[in-house]
Design a protein around this motif. Structure first.
Motif, PDB file in Angstrom:
ATOM      1  N   ASP C 229      71.607   1.624  86.080  1.00  0.00           N
ATOM      2  CA  ASP C 229      71.359   0.389  85.339  1.00  0.00           C
ATOM      3  C   ASP C 229      72.177  -0.753  85.931  1.00  0.00           C
ATOM      4  O   ASP C 229      73.069  -0.536  86.756  1.00  0.00           O
ATOM      5  CB  ASP C 229      71.682   0.574  83.850  1.00  0.00           C
ATOM      6  N   SER C 230      71.840  -1.969  85.518  1.00  0.00           N
ATOM      7  CA  SER C 230      72.503  -3.165  86.047  1.00  0.00           C
ATOM      8  C   SER C 230      73.995  -3.162  85.760  1.00  0.00           C
ATOM      9  O   SER C 230      74.805  -3.561  86.592  1.00  0.00           O
ATOM     10  CB  SER C 230      71.887  -4.423  85.432  1.00  0.00           C
ATOM     11  N   ALA C 231      74.341  -2.684  84.580  1.00  0.00           N
ATOM     12  CA  ALA C 231      75.758  -2.730  84.184  1.00  0.00           C
ATOM     13  C   ALA C 231      76.610  -1.916  85.157  1.00  0.00           C
ATOM     14  O   ALA C 231      77.656  -2.385  85.632  1.00  0.00           O
ATOM     15  CB  ALA C 231      75.919  -2.200  82.755  1.00  0.00           C
ATOM     16  N   SER C 232      76.161  -0.698  85.489  1.00  0.00           N
ATOM     17  CA  SER C 232      76.989   0.112  86.395  1.00  0.00           C
ATOM     18  C   SER C 232      76.993  -0.493  87.801  1.00  0.00           C
ATOM     19  O   SER C 232      77.986  -0.413  88.518  1.00  0.00           O
ATOM     20  CB  SER C 232      76.542   1.574  86.410  1.00  0.00           C
ATOM     21  N   TYR C 233      75.866  -1.125  88.184  1.00  0.00           N
ATOM     22  CA  TYR C 233      75.858  -1.818  89.480  1.00  0.00           C
ATOM     23  C   TYR C 233      76.907  -2.920  89.514  1.00  0.00           C
ATOM     24  O   TYR C 233      77.746  -2.979  90.417  1.00  0.00           O
ATOM     25  CB  TYR C 233      74.470  -2.396  89.793  1.00  0.00           C
ATOM     26  N   PHE C 234      76.876  -3.777  88.494  1.00  0.00           N
ATOM     27  CA  PHE C 234      77.801  -4.911  88.506  1.00  0.00           C
ATOM     28  C   PHE C 234      79.250  -4.438  88.427  1.00  0.00           C
ATOM     29  O   PHE C 234      80.142  -5.020  89.028  1.00  0.00           O
ATOM     30  CB  PHE C 234      77.479  -5.879  87.358  1.00  0.00           C
ATOM     31  N   ASN C 235      79.454  -3.372  87.678  1.00  0.00           N
ATOM     32  CA  ASN C 235      80.780  -2.803  87.553  1.00  0.00           C
ATOM     33  C   ASN C 235      81.323  -2.415  88.927  1.00  0.00           C
ATOM     34  O   ASN C 235      82.429  -2.803  89.321  1.00  0.00           O
ATOM     35  CB  ASN C 235      80.685  -1.569  86.643  1.00  0.00           C
ATOM     36  N   VAL C 236      80.521  -1.676  89.683  1.00  0.00           N
ATOM     37  CA  VAL C 236      80.916  -1.240  91.017  1.00  0.00           C
ATOM     38  C   VAL C 236      81.030  -2.433  91.964  1.00  0.00           C
ATOM     39  O   VAL C 236      82.022  -2.616  92.661  1.00  0.00           O
ATOM     40  CB  VAL C 236      79.901  -0.215  91.566  1.00  0.00           C
ATOM     41  N   ALA C 237      79.976  -3.260  91.962  1.00  0.00           N
ATOM     42  CA  ALA C 237      79.932  -4.387  92.894  1.00  0.00           C
ATOM     43  C   ALA C 237      81.163  -5.279  92.718  1.00  0.00           C
ATOM     44  O   ALA C 237      81.795  -5.693  93.695  1.00  0.00           O
ATOM     45  CB  ALA C 237      78.650  -5.187  92.693  1.00  0.00           C
ATOM     46  N   SER C 238      81.517  -5.536  91.479  1.00  0.00           N
ATOM     47  CA  SER C 238      82.647  -6.447  91.273  1.00  0.00           C
ATOM     48  C   SER C 238      83.966  -5.796  91.668  1.00  0.00           C
ATOM     49  O   SER C 238      84.902  -6.476  92.071  1.00  0.00           O
ATOM     50  CB  SER C 238      82.683  -6.924  89.821  1.00  0.00           C
ATOM     51  N   SER C 239      84.056  -4.473  91.571  1.00  0.00           N
ATOM     52  CA  SER C 239      85.320  -3.826  91.921  1.00  0.00           C
ATOM     53  C   SER C 239      85.566  -3.840  93.431  1.00  0.00           C
ATOM     54  O   SER C 239      86.675  -3.608  93.895  1.00  0.00           O
ATOM     55  CB  SER C 239      85.347  -2.392  91.389  1.00  0.00           C
ATOM     56  N   TYR C 240      84.531  -4.104  94.220  1.00  0.00           N
ATOM     57  CA  TYR C 240      84.661  -4.128  95.681  1.00  0.00           C
ATOM     58  C   TYR C 240      84.657  -5.535  96.253  1.00  0.00           C
ATOM     59  O   TYR C 240      84.847  -5.727  97.451  1.00  0.00           O
ATOM     60  CB  TYR C 240      83.486  -3.392  96.336  1.00  0.00           C
TER      61      TYR C 240
END
Lengths: 298, 298, 298
Positions: C229-240
């Motif tokens: 889902d988008s939430a887990s994508y953004f979570n990962v993307a922002s951490s990198y």
């Protein structure tokens, strides 16, 4: 001649001169700057990537620049204005126009409104003179065209390339052998005209009867959509398929031609046989089209 | 000037110099190797085949090479990254960028991130300077622009070419006559600005009142989608249609211009009249764009 | 070498020679007529506008002519005939073929049927040698490649560019640091092979651990579709996400690379920092591809 619209615009001398010129070009005897500074619009109202690339390669070999309009763009132009207007506009941008169009007669119409030379790269069920010239050129590389026994195999009703080739061969005392699925015979008006011009046309029912008799096989694709179902398509397609086994009975000098793309009509094992000339035929498109370009641009 | 983004960036002298240069080019006085070895990215985020071909023809005439990105590809780029990034990347591949974009202001933005010159080939409701320059060039071929009486006919609300031309003409003491369907008038901000600059704008209701008065007709297409139904579209369209009968009352030197494509706005019988300048106008796009390219590349 | 299919076809000396040559080209020491009169087919069976433009720019800089087949056209060819037939036909039109294809192994297959040199411009999950060479070139502009500490960040499972680069770096005693979302680790077969070749691979969990340690960051895009889902994508993307704040701890000479397009992986504020080399990396594609073209065409 300022335009090249139909193979019918050429007499036998005209064809021979153009093929001679293509032969010179093939032996690298040409001016690679002949079209230097010239711009050629390549206007394709329907997709035909092989023909387009072959023309663009010919243009580049002569030092010219292509101005390409692909089919998606061309179709969006076609919605907005008449072909006459499009041609008048494109005439203002280019020194010649190579046109491909789904409608028969479009190239002739274009030539009437163009202020620059027009070459027909195929218009619907109409003409495709560059294909016919490269077919003749390929035959001539292997044998004299005059008096040739040639078989046309496949879809002879809708196959434009077969029609144009048959017409041109009527200038060369060729004997025509035909083999096709029922319903896909040569149009009667065409065969009547050819016979009137003195051409002998022999209809066959069986591929094995033809092979030992002829000097050239001209194989064309039968489209699946012409058949009521897949089974009847495969039935027909497999009965015509050119294989090494079938070619065992062929004359040593027999050549196999195909306008490409081939699907199942020719077994890939034939590719390695000396009979196979279809890839060379495709390559011949470049020098033949270079000769055509030189003819209209000089 | 390193970029050409808006006709508003030019003063009257700048326009005149560019048109003079285009005139020289038209008389074949130019260096056909001026852009030799130069690569120009032609980046079209929306389709506009005529404009693209005209620019690519201009590039080729000067010996340059076009690197074309058509609208399908350009849109797929646009999804993946910002316009700023795309421009920075393309700057690394080319010596100049010709950009067409559906969004107003895109060309100006591009010029801020580009490391090479940018030419605006139309950005949305914004600017289309090359069209305006070729319009002016075409007028000047027939008469001095100064003090001209010109009629703008058609969709004056959304017709970007009419807006840019009107703005440019305010530098030339032109008198503007307008005729358009109700609701498609010149935007008020534009007409207010023009009048402030001293331009006289005369709104007409009837095509027959205009014809005898003016030196030039600038006809633009009214899009069917602007009307509630086909009947009202045809009603309006036919009331504006330029015909030979209508032109019987025209001044001898009247010229008819149209940015093309034309649909029903001009009767094809007009094409043969000396008034008809729209195909010449289209052809003029090449020398005018050559002059623009030379200006940014020198 | 007649074809360039895989970075694995090069040894370290071969890579160095090619990068040296690209360096010369970058300093304008090359023959701008080297490919004069040569025609290069640019055959893209899947869209990749940046790679296409970069190759076409390289071809033009050397005086050659591109014969472009975009993805829509290429796919329609692909339906009608085998890749082998297409390549044989295109071989007849061009002096070399640059091919991009969605299927791994397609470029190698093409090289087997082509009568002219083939350059792989990326084939599916397979190879993309020109990207790897330009990555290496960009590193070498800032520091010796030998013994470099480099971090691969992002999608290491499907990221073809990261795989090829890692393989090439195994020739240069590089130490590999990795950081990726769970499930997107380097394929085990690849990491096993690299370690067998003596490469040290250090998996990290936290971007802040990596930054102070390395000489280069190679950031790749993580595609949203890889996540539930988008939430887990953004979570990962922002951490990198690479930010100026994060880079405060970096070595002075650290370089940030990205094959582009970037979406959210790198903060635009990084663009202005001396660490940012991704736009230069993109520009380097041209001289590196020029060197590749010269190698196969000489």
């Amino acid at each position: 001649m300022r335009h090249i619209i139909s193979i019918g615009d050429f007499d036998r001398d005209g064809i021979n001169r153009l093929l001679d010129h293509a032969g010179q070009i093939d032996r690298k005897k040409y001016d690679a700057q002949a079209l230097d500074g010239k711009i050629l619009a390549v206007l394709f109202f329907e997709p035909s990537t092989r023909t387009r690339l072959s023309f663009e390669s010919a243009i580049a070999r002569l030092g010219g620049t292509s101005l390409t309009v692909g089919s998606v763009e061309a179709c969006s132009i076609a919605k907005g204005e008449t072909l006459a207007d499009t041609i008048r506009v494109v005439s203002g941008y280019a020194d010649a126009i190579v046109i491909r169009h789904p409608k028969e007669g479009a190239a002739r119409l274009a030539s009437e409104f163009s202020t620059v030379p027009v070459i027909n790269a195929g218009d619907g069920a109409g003409q495709h003179p560059s294909q016919t010239l490269l077919d003749l050129y390929t035959i001539r590389q292997s044998m004299p065209i005059d008096g040739i026994n040639i078989a046309l195999i496949g879809d002879l009703r809708y196959g434009r390339t077969a029609h144009s080739l048959a017409s041109a061969l009527s200038l060369y005392n060729a004997r025509l052998h035909t083999l096709c699925p029922r319903g896909l015979e040569l149009p009667e008006t065409l065969s009547a005209r050819l016979e009137e011009q003195g051409m002998e046309i022999i209809a066959h029912e069986n591929i094995t009867d033809i092979i030992p008799e002829v000097d050239a096989l001209y194989v064309t694709r039968v489209q699946r959509e012409r058949f009521p179902d897949s089974a009847s398509y495969f039935n027909v397609a497999s009965s015509y398929r050119i294989t090494p086994e079938l070619l065992a009975d062929a004359k040593k000098h027999l050549i196999v031609l195909h306008p490409l793309p081939r699907v199942d009509e020719i077994d890939p094992r034939v590719d390695e046989m000396p009979h196979a000339k279809y890839f060379e035929q495709s390559r011949n498109g470049v020098p033949v089209r270079m000769a055509m370009l030189m003819q209209v641009m000089q």
